[in-house]
Design a protein around this motif. Structure first.
Motif, PDB file in Angstrom:
ATOM      1  N   VAL A 187       0.857  -1.180   0.000  1.00 18.15           N
ATOM      2  CA  VAL A 187       0.000   0.000   0.000  1.00 18.15           C
ATOM      3  C   VAL A 187       0.895   1.232   0.000  1.00 18.15           C
ATOM      4  N   LEU A 188       0.720   2.110  -0.981  1.00 16.11           N
ATOM      5  CA  LEU A 188       1.567   3.287  -1.147  1.00 16.11           C
ATOM      6  C   LEU A 188       0.869   4.532  -0.619  1.00 16.11           C
ATOM      7  N   ASP A 189       1.665   5.467  -0.081  1.00 15.04           N
ATOM      8  CA  ASP A 189       1.096   6.774   0.230  1.00 15.04           C
ATOM      9  C   ASP A 189       1.184   7.667  -1.012  1.00 15.04           C
ATOM     10  N   ARG A 190       0.767   8.911  -0.895  1.00  7.28           N
ATOM     11  CA  ARG A 190       0.676   9.756  -2.089  1.00  7.28           C
ATOM     12  C   ARG A 190       2.040  10.102  -2.684  1.00  7.28           C
ATOM     13  N   ARG A 191       3.119   9.887  -1.921  1.00  8.95           N
ATOM     14  CA  ARG A 191       4.474  10.136  -2.435  1.00  8.95           C
ATOM     15  C   ARG A 191       5.059   8.895  -3.096  1.00  8.95           C
ATOM     16  N   GLY A 192       4.329   7.751  -2.990  1.00  5.66           N
ATOM     17  CA  GLY A 192       4.831   6.508  -3.557  1.00  5.66           C
ATOM     18  C   GLY A 192       5.614   5.665  -2.587  1.00  5.66           C
TER      19      GLY A 192
END
Length: 378
Positions: A187-192
């Motif tokens: 699962v990635l956050d908005r920064r990758g």
């Protein structure tokens, strides 16, 4: 794309199976276990269960989750969890009037098994939560414990807007080859950056053009894994999607399950990258205004020592490990605990060891001091 599907090969190298924009079915409640009836033979009272039997109307009282440890001499070799245990009935044990035969209703989950049943097993009982477990007595046998149980039916998961890589394309062409394979859903956050990882089965139930259009595909996996977060974690994950927390006390508005989800996400702090060198000495300040439960205590403690969103244990044994070094801060140091009376009152009835008579708050203070921390309560 918010999710990556990767699998480790025999050499430990990760291979990308695909990327996708969304997941349907990521947040689910655990599948309830079927209820069973078990009998604790020759139960010697202690802890929560002993208190229930000693009080009026002991039958049909709930005990929460209980742990049964099977011991061989001085070593535990098997663990079972009795989920949502309820006292159905109890009566004096025929061979010893100071002991009882206790009938319980519960769901049964086998946690771990290293050996077969010992020739002369001993059964130790524990009650409470994962973060605050107390002794609950012992017994000579547990009727109905060692039964074969079918695995619960898998709960599927939907990959929405998927860009399959070659391994996943091959699985779509020949789905039977992946029926027993597993992969990691990152699962990635908005920064990758990777903020969480879950295990999913690669058996494909179906695939179709994505509702998002283009060349994307929506894929149904037969088994979405057993370690998915509960719905209470959804707002916590949404907050962490914006990036690691940068301000203090962002965990405070959540209930106990949300705070536990916060701790779950914070564990990646010490796994990726490698642990930082430890600092010793100095004074740290713990904001105790929101320490109203056990998960909140560990959120606040980690924040005081390392900063927002960091990890420094999530239960008593894990905290003891962290205090031994390797997690960024090591004793000796001074911890000034502000508004400590909030935690003292909130955790007054939470016990780790009923024989000690200390509350969870007092046990944590004692552990900190025994490990070389000077605790100043304000």
């Amino acid at each position: 794309m918010k999710y990556l599907l990767v699998q480790e090969d025999e050499d430990g190298e990760e291979r990308l199976w695909g990327r996708c924009a969304g997941i349907e079915g990521l947040f689910v409640e655990p599948v309830p276990l079927p209820r069973e009836v078990l009998t604790l033979r020759g139960y010697r009272p202690g802890g929560l269960l002993g208190d229930v039997l000693a009080g009026p109307g002991g039958s049909l009282q709930g005990l929460g989750d209980m742990c049964v440890e099977v011991w061989d001499d001085e070593t535990p070799v098997q663990w079972f969890t009795l989920v949502d245990a309820v006292v159905v009935a109890h009566r004096p044990h025929p061979a010893d009037p100071e002991r009882y035969d206790v009938v319980l209703g519960a769901g049964v989950r086998c946690e771990e098994s290293f050996f077969g049943l010992p020739a002369t097993p001993r059964f130790e009982l524990f009650a409470g939560t994962a973060s605050a477990v107390t002794g609950a007595g012992r017994c000579s046998a547990v009727d109905g414990l060692f039964e074969e149980r079918a695995d619960p039916a898998p709960v599927p998961i939907e990959l929405i807007g998927c860009e399959p890589a070659e391994p996943l394309l091959a699985a779509l062409r020949r789905p039977r080859r992946s029926e027993r394979a597993w992969a990691y859903l990152l699962v990635l956050d908005r920064r990758g950056a990777v903020m969480a990882s879950r295990t999913v089965g690669l058996a494909v139930t179906g695939a179709r053009p994505s509702v998002l259009g283009g060349a994307l595909v929506d894929i149904t996996l037969t088994d979405g894994g057993a370690d998915r977060p509960p719905p209470a974690a959804r707002p916590v994950w949404a907050q962490w999607y914006q990036g690691p927390p940068a301000a203090p006390n962002l965990w405070a508005p959540y209930g106990s399950r949300g705070r536990a989800a916060w701790l779950d996400l914070s564990t990646r702090d010490w796994r990726v990258p490698a642990p930082r060198p430890d600092r010793s000495g100095g004074e740290y300040h713990l904001d105790g205004r929101f320490v109203t439960d056990v998960p909140g205590l560990y959120c606040a403690l980690a924040e005081a020592l390392l900063g927002p969103g960091r990890y420094f244990g999530r239960e008593w044994n894990a905290l003891k490990d962290c205090l031994g070094g390797g997690f960024g801060v090591a004793p000796p140091f001074t911890l000034t605990w502000h508004d400590s009376e909030v935690a003292r009152r909130a955790l007054a009835d939470v016990l780790i060891d009923p024989e000690s008579g200390l509350s969870y708050f007092e046990e944590i203070v004692r552990l900190l001091e025994c490990c070389g921390v000077t605790v100043v309560l304000r």
